[in-house]
Design a protein around this motif. Structure first.
Motif, PDB file in Angstrom:
ATOM      1  N   PHE A   1    -101.124  -1.101 101.203  1.00 37.50           N
ATOM      2  CA  PHE A   1    -100.599  -2.625 101.445  1.00 37.50           C
ATOM      3  C   PHE A   1    -100.377  -2.892 102.991  1.00 37.50           C
ATOM      4  O   PHE A   1    -100.179  -2.087 103.452  1.00 37.50           O
ATOM      5  CB  PHE A   1     -99.284  -2.652 100.594  1.00 37.50           C
ATOM      6  CG  PHE A   1     -98.408  -3.958 100.533  1.00 37.50           C
ATOM      7  CD1 PHE A   1     -98.892  -4.666  99.641  1.00 37.50           C
ATOM      8  CD2 PHE A   1     -97.464  -4.103 101.489  1.00 37.50           C
ATOM      9  CE1 PHE A   1     -98.124  -6.050 100.064  1.00 37.50           C
ATOM     10  CE2 PHE A   1     -96.581  -5.178 101.661  1.00 37.50           C
ATOM     11  CZ  PHE A   1     -97.062  -6.294 100.802  1.00 37.50           C
ATOM     12  N   SER A   2    -100.306  -4.186 103.143  1.00 34.16           N
ATOM     13  CA  SER A   2     -99.691  -4.535 104.338  1.00 34.16           C
ATOM     14  C   SER A   2     -98.997  -5.915 104.251  1.00 34.16           C
ATOM     15  O   SER A   2     -99.640  -7.029 103.479  1.00 34.16           O
ATOM     16  CB  SER A   2    -100.914  -4.685 105.521  1.00 34.16           C
ATOM     17  OG  SER A   2    -101.890  -5.612 105.233  1.00 34.16           O
ATOM     18  N   GLY A   3     -98.229  -6.427 105.069  1.00 29.14           N
ATOM     19  CA  GLY A   3     -97.673  -7.893 104.983  1.00 29.14           C
ATOM     20  C   GLY A   3     -96.602  -7.836 105.891  1.00 29.14           C
ATOM     21  O   GLY A   3     -96.112  -7.083 106.336  1.00 29.14           O
ATOM     22  N   SER A   4     -95.695  -9.175 105.912  1.00 30.81           N
ATOM     23  CA  SER A   4     -94.758  -9.227 106.812  1.00 30.81           C
ATOM     24  C   SER A   4     -93.368  -9.370 106.071  1.00 30.81           C
ATOM     25  O   SER A   4     -93.442 -10.347 104.829  1.00 30.81           O
ATOM     26  CB  SER A   4     -94.963 -10.377 107.724  1.00 30.81           C
ATOM     27  OG  SER A   4     -95.895 -10.165 108.375  1.00 30.81           O
ATOM     28  N   LEU A   5     -92.296  -8.905 106.363  1.00 27.71           N
ATOM     29  CA  LEU A   5     -91.125  -9.164 105.940  1.00 27.71           C
ATOM     30  C   LEU A   5     -90.052  -9.313 106.822  1.00 27.71           C
ATOM     31  O   LEU A   5     -90.464  -8.977 107.945  1.00 27.71           O
ATOM     32  CB  LEU A   5     -90.683  -8.422 104.417  1.00 27.71           C
ATOM     33  CG  LEU A   5     -90.834  -6.806 104.505  1.00 27.71           C
ATOM     34  CD1 LEU A   5     -90.188  -6.057 105.620  1.00 27.71           C
ATOM     35  CD2 LEU A   5     -90.838  -6.368 103.223  1.00 27.71           C
ATOM     36  N   PHE A   6     -88.554  -9.328 106.514  1.00 27.49           N
ATOM     37  CA  PHE A   6     -87.544  -9.259 107.342  1.00 27.49           C
ATOM     38  C   PHE A   6     -86.773  -7.923 107.497  1.00 27.49           C
ATOM     39  O   PHE A   6     -86.407  -7.651 106.311  1.00 27.49           O
ATOM     40  CB  PHE A   6     -86.635 -10.420 107.301  1.00 27.49           C
ATOM     41  CG  PHE A   6     -87.158 -11.696 107.996  1.00 27.49           C
ATOM     42  CD1 PHE A   6     -87.570 -11.868 109.144  1.00 27.49           C
ATOM     43  CD2 PHE A   6     -88.015 -12.502 106.995  1.00 27.49           C
ATOM     44  CE1 PHE A   6     -87.967 -13.132 109.725  1.00 27.49           C
ATOM     45  CE2 PHE A   6     -88.552 -13.632 107.192  1.00 27.49           C
ATOM     46  CZ  PHE A   6     -88.605 -13.960 108.669  1.00 27.49           C
ATOM     47  N   GLN A   7     -86.380  -7.155 108.277  1.00 27.95           N
ATOM     48  CA  GLN A   7     -85.894  -6.088 108.408  1.00 27.95           C
ATOM     49  C   GLN A   7     -84.536  -6.331 109.108  1.00 27.95           C
ATOM     50  O   GLN A   7     -84.577  -6.923 110.240  1.00 27.95           O
ATOM     51  CB  GLN A   7     -86.498  -4.821 108.997  1.00 27.95           C
ATOM     52  CG  GLN A   7     -85.737  -3.747 108.953  1.00 27.95           C
ATOM     53  CD  GLN A   7     -86.529  -2.543 109.712  1.00 27.95           C
ATOM     54  OE1 GLN A   7     -87.330  -2.792 110.702  1.00 27.95           O
ATOM     55  NE2 GLN A   7     -86.152  -1.190 109.694  1.00 27.95           N
ATOM     56  N   TYR A   8     -83.444  -5.572 108.734  1.00 30.90           N
ATOM     57  CA  TYR A   8     -82.109  -5.553 109.284  1.00 30.90           C
ATOM     58  C   TYR A   8     -82.143  -4.461 110.278  1.00 30.90           C
ATOM     59  O   TYR A   8     -82.104  -3.475 109.917  1.00 30.90           O
ATOM     60  CB  TYR A   8     -80.974  -5.647 108.097  1.00 30.90           C
ATOM     61  CG  TYR A   8     -79.455  -5.436 108.867  1.00 30.90           C
ATOM     62  CD1 TYR A   8     -79.082  -6.776 109.222  1.00 30.90           C
ATOM     63  CD2 TYR A   8     -78.977  -4.487 108.893  1.00 30.90           C
ATOM     64  CE1 TYR A   8     -77.611  -6.822 109.843  1.00 30.90           C
ATOM     65  CE2 TYR A   8     -77.591  -4.456 109.250  1.00 30.90           C
ATOM     66  CZ  TYR A   8     -77.111  -5.704 109.887  1.00 30.90           C
ATOM     67  OH  TYR A   8     -75.687  -5.812 110.186  1.00 30.90           O
TER      68      TYR A   8
END
Length: 846
Positions: free
Chosen positions: A71-78
């Motif tokens: 898998f690969s993709g973009s999300l937001f990390q705190y």
């Protein structure tokens, strides 16, 4: 935050943590060295005597993850350091370790990730409420109020959290519910495979390790299942240390934490993570040293075992018979009164969700094959078939497509039985069942691939749909048998995991004082391979196994569980199929020339996957860039641009009874052809001045008359120049006479096509006028390529593509001055009479 950790984990406390870790590892090492010799004896005995489970009907792939990322993709990390949310590019390789990059470009350039996450021992949560239920029990003596707010403020209403009882927690979020479901499935898959760290192929290390952990915990009074038996051996050992160390430190450090409840919870998590990392580093070093020491002794132990195997087995049987006479009466009484009444209910609780899960695996596999059959019936090309097969080969590794199967097993509930038999958490059995489901799906897919490839090579590709159907039926029958065998083995193992610890806990206090006297019956030379504790457990196991086997056999009779009876044993039922198991994995992309899947990511070549094939990605989420975000701390907003695992035609199925011309076109090319009809016209090109006519498209005006008399406006003319070999060029006195002769022959043989001929000749005149107006003679944008059949055919004034192409084409057999050579036509661009080679011209109609 570092000050908080260092103030509570000073040098003295860190030395105490190191001392506790060393103490636990010393105790474990003593047990492991004993169990290593026992496991070596059992492995060599099995190798000599043989035996085992029924033969599998499906083929097994040697390495399901070879050449693939997940898998690969973009999300937001705190980010806890600055309390900000940042966009991160996530890449999950075949090791299921999550890598976080600053951007996709950083990953493609091969830069080091910003961080990595080993998901062993974690839980993937998708709501703040779930997280707060776990976090509110982190500190002793503190009862959080219902609905208390967490110490982080999520950037959206779709969070994703990785929770661990000891290690650092990780917080993510996305913008849509659809993204959240897909990311949650991916994170759960990472946790599932990371927890399954012990390989069954290691017939010595794995049983020695698991027995050592179990015996170590039993010595501490913990007999039941353990939900932290997950990850690689060093991680399991770190969990073993933290099982007793963590509560002690929480009791000591918890009351000393200052601030509000959320602040104290956050500080305690940072302290716990620091302790866990220190313990893990120590257990890793101890375990590696232990493995080296045991492997160094393996050679002498192996030689002694092979020499004295008969005597060791005879000695073991003698001691076991004496021990059975002592233990069996009380063990059987305990079994009849406290265990047998509960076996049916335990088995039912295990079988219902597990059987539904395996049935869903069969259904998902069947739906994928039906989709491939539909595409073959619709006349899709080989490249489309190769693309579908390439996606099918990744089905078992696809967490989103497999999620419906996994969800069935997650309904497993052992309420009422957990307390009685000390079952810590049903997740132990849920995770194991899900791993088995994935393996069975991959076995079915791999078997189908090999059968289809063999059928296509032997019987050809004339009727692909029937070939797919035959292979499908054959594989589904084998899947039904194998899934039944796997489930029955899973039920037996689960019952043993639940019942044996309970039996040992009840019997050990009575018989532990009696066991040392049995050591005197064992020769000193054999004492390393025959341990009294192991023999006692084997006696109890044999006592319980008969009832468990009987219960599973009775369940197999019930049709609702879809289990084969044990009397139905298929051995060597398909010897030709098992010969295919030695064949290399089929590279469908290379076989049919299919394009790489949407999610291909560079960074490695497939082993055995064909020359030049890139690393294939199982799941792909392509994110949208540049979407505005209402949060200042975020850089970009992730969005789903393309999710190939979904069926884009869902909800728009066409009636199969409609005539072909009434159905809507599925391909992009077909839709374009309906919007802009194309007329193909064969023209000659000059051999003396090839630059007079070049590939390209030019805007022009004109009309073309169809057979029914309807006129269409010509908007664009596209040409493709192609050299056609000719046997002998011929000089003609007048190219105008050659054109006239060709027209007369066409009219004489095809009276019904006169209108079409006139339309085509008009189009030719329009082309000549357009070409004369263009000083450079260049026409851009190649839109079509001429096939080999069209290149070898004699030139013709016009042919209509689509349904009219057959009526508008003229074959060499239809007659003409020379069947082997193209008829000469003037190019008409400079007014010169030259012998021209045929080219293809497409006329786009408005």
């Amino acid at each position: 935050m570092g000050d908080v950790v260092s103030s509570h984990l000073d040098e003295g406390r860190r030395e105490a943590i190191t001392g506790r870790t060393t103490e636990v590892m010393k105790q474990f090492s003593d047990v492991y060295e004993q169990q290593y010799a026992v496991a070596l004896f059992n492995s060599i005995r099995f190798e000599i005597e043989g035996g085992g489970a029924p033969q599998s009907q499906l083929l097994h792939r040697k390495d399901a993850l070879a050449g693939r990322s997940i898998f690969s993709g973009s999300l937001f990390q705190y980010l806890e350091e600055n309390r900000k949310w940042r966009n991160r590019f996530v890449f999950v390789p075949d090791s299921y370790t999550i890598s976080l990059y600053e951007s996709k470009t950083a990953h493609e350039r091969g830069l080091h990730p910003k961080g990595t996450i080993n998901c062993a021992g974690y839980k993937a949560l998708n709501s703040i409420e779930q997280y707060m239920e776990l976090i509110n029990t982190s500190l002793p003596g503190i009862k959080a109020k219902a609905g208390s707010t967490p110490f982080i403020k999520c950037a959206s209403q779709f969070p994703l959290i990785l929770w661990h009882p000891y290690a650092r927690h990780h917080y993510f979020c996305v913008r849509t519910e659809k993204e959240q479901k897909k990311w949650h499935a991916v994170l759960q898959d990472c946790v599932r495979h990371s927890n399954n760290g012990l390989s069954e192929d290691c017939t010595i290390q794995t049983p020695a390790f698991t027995d050592s952990v179990r015996l170590h915990r039993q010595a501490k009074g913990h007999y039941g299942t353990w939900d932290m038996m997950c990850g690689k051996p060093p991680q399991i050992l770190a969990n073993l240390v933290m099982e007793t160390l963590h509560p002690e430190l929480r009791t000591i450090i918890g009351p000393r934490l200052k601030g509000k409840l959320q602040q104290r919870q956050k500080h305690w998590m940072l302290i716990s993570d620091g302790v866990y990392r220190q313990v893990l580093s120590r257990t890793t070093g101890h375990y590696e040293a232990l493995m080296d020491a045991c492997e160094a002794q393996r050679g002498p132990l192996d030689a002694r075992l092979r020499t004295d195997m008969d005597q060791i087995i005879a000695s073991k049987e003698h001691v076991s018979s004496k021990m059975r006479a002592l233990v069996l009466p009380k063990a059987e009484q305990l079994l009849r009164t406290n265990v047998q009444p509960y076996i049916p209910s335990i088995l039912e609780a295990l079988m219902e969700p597990t059987s539904r899960g395996f049935s869903e695996v069969r259904e998902v596999f069947f739906r994928e094959l039906v989709e491939i059959s539909k595409n073959s019936l619709n006349g899709e090309g080989k490249d489309i078939l190769g693309d579908h097969m390439e996606r099918l080969s990744m089905l078992a590794l696809h967490p989103v497509k497999m999620q419906s199967c996994y969800e069935k097993v997650e309904q497993l509930n052992l309420d009422g039985l957990q307390q009685r038999f000390d079952v810590a958490n049903p997740s132990v059995f849920v995770g194991r069942a899900q791993i088995l489901m994935g393996e069975q799906m991959d076995n079915a897919v791999y078997t189908f691939e090999q059968l289809l490839n063999q059928s296509l090579e032997t019987k050809g590709e004339d009727d692909v749909c029937k070939t797919i159907q035959r292979c499908q039926d054959r594989v589904l029958k084998k899947y039904d048998y194998d899934s039944s065998t796997v489930r029955k083995k899973f039920f037996r193992e689960a019952l043993l995991q639940i019942i044996i610890p309970y039996m040992l806990q009840q019997l050990s206090p009575s018989y532990s004082p009696e066991l040392p006297r049995f050591k005197e019956m064992i020769f000193e030379d054999f004492s390393r391979f025959l341990l009294v504790g192991n023999l006692f457990e084997e006696v109890v196991l044999q006592c319980v196994s008969k009832d468990i086997m009987m219960a599973v056999k009775e369940a197999a009779i019930q049709r609702r569980h879809n289990l084969y009876r044990d009397s139905i044993v298929l051995t060597n039922s398909d010897p030709n199929l098992h010969l295919l198991g030695e064949s290399p994995q089929v590279d469908w992309a290379a076989k049919f020339g299919a394009d790489e899947p949407e999610g291909c990511v560079g960074g490695g070549r497939s082993e055995g996957g064909g020359s030049g094939s890139r690393r294939r990605q199982v799941v792909s989420m392509i994110q949208l860039d540049g979407v505005p975000l209402p949060f200042e701390s975020c850089l970009e907003v992730p969005g789903v641009e393309l999710i190939p695992e979904e069926d884009v035609s869902e909800g728009t199925e066409e009636d199969p009874d409609l005539p072909e011309e009434a159905k809507s076109p599925d391909r992009v090319v077909e839709i374009r052809d309906l919007i802009n009809p194309v007329v193909a016209v064969a023209l000659p090109a000059s051999t003396e001045s090839p630059t007079d006519l070049t590939n390209g498209t030019a805007v022009t005006t004109g009309t073309v008359t169809w057979e029914d008399g309807v006129q269409e406006d010509v908007t664009h003319v596209t040409t493709m120049v192609e050299d056609v070999p000719r046997k002998a060029p011929r000089e003609t006195a007048s190219t105008q006479a050659a054109v006239q002769q060709l027209v007369e022959n066409t009219k004489r043989e095809h009276d019904e096509e006169r209108q079409e001929e006139a339309a085509a000749r008009g189009a030719v005149e329009e082309i000549e006028e357009a070409a004369q107006d263009d000083d450079s003679g260049r026409i851009t944008d190649v839109s079509a390529a001429e096939s080999d059949n069209e290149s070898s055919a004699a030139p013709q004034p016009a042919s209509v593509s689509g349904s009219q192409s057959d009526s508008g084409s003229q074959s060499p057999a239809n007659g003409g001055p020379d069947e082997d050579a193209p008829q000469p036509i003037t190019n008409g661009l400079n007014g010169e009479d030259k012998v021209l080679d045929p080219v293809e011209v497409e006329v786009l109609l408005a």
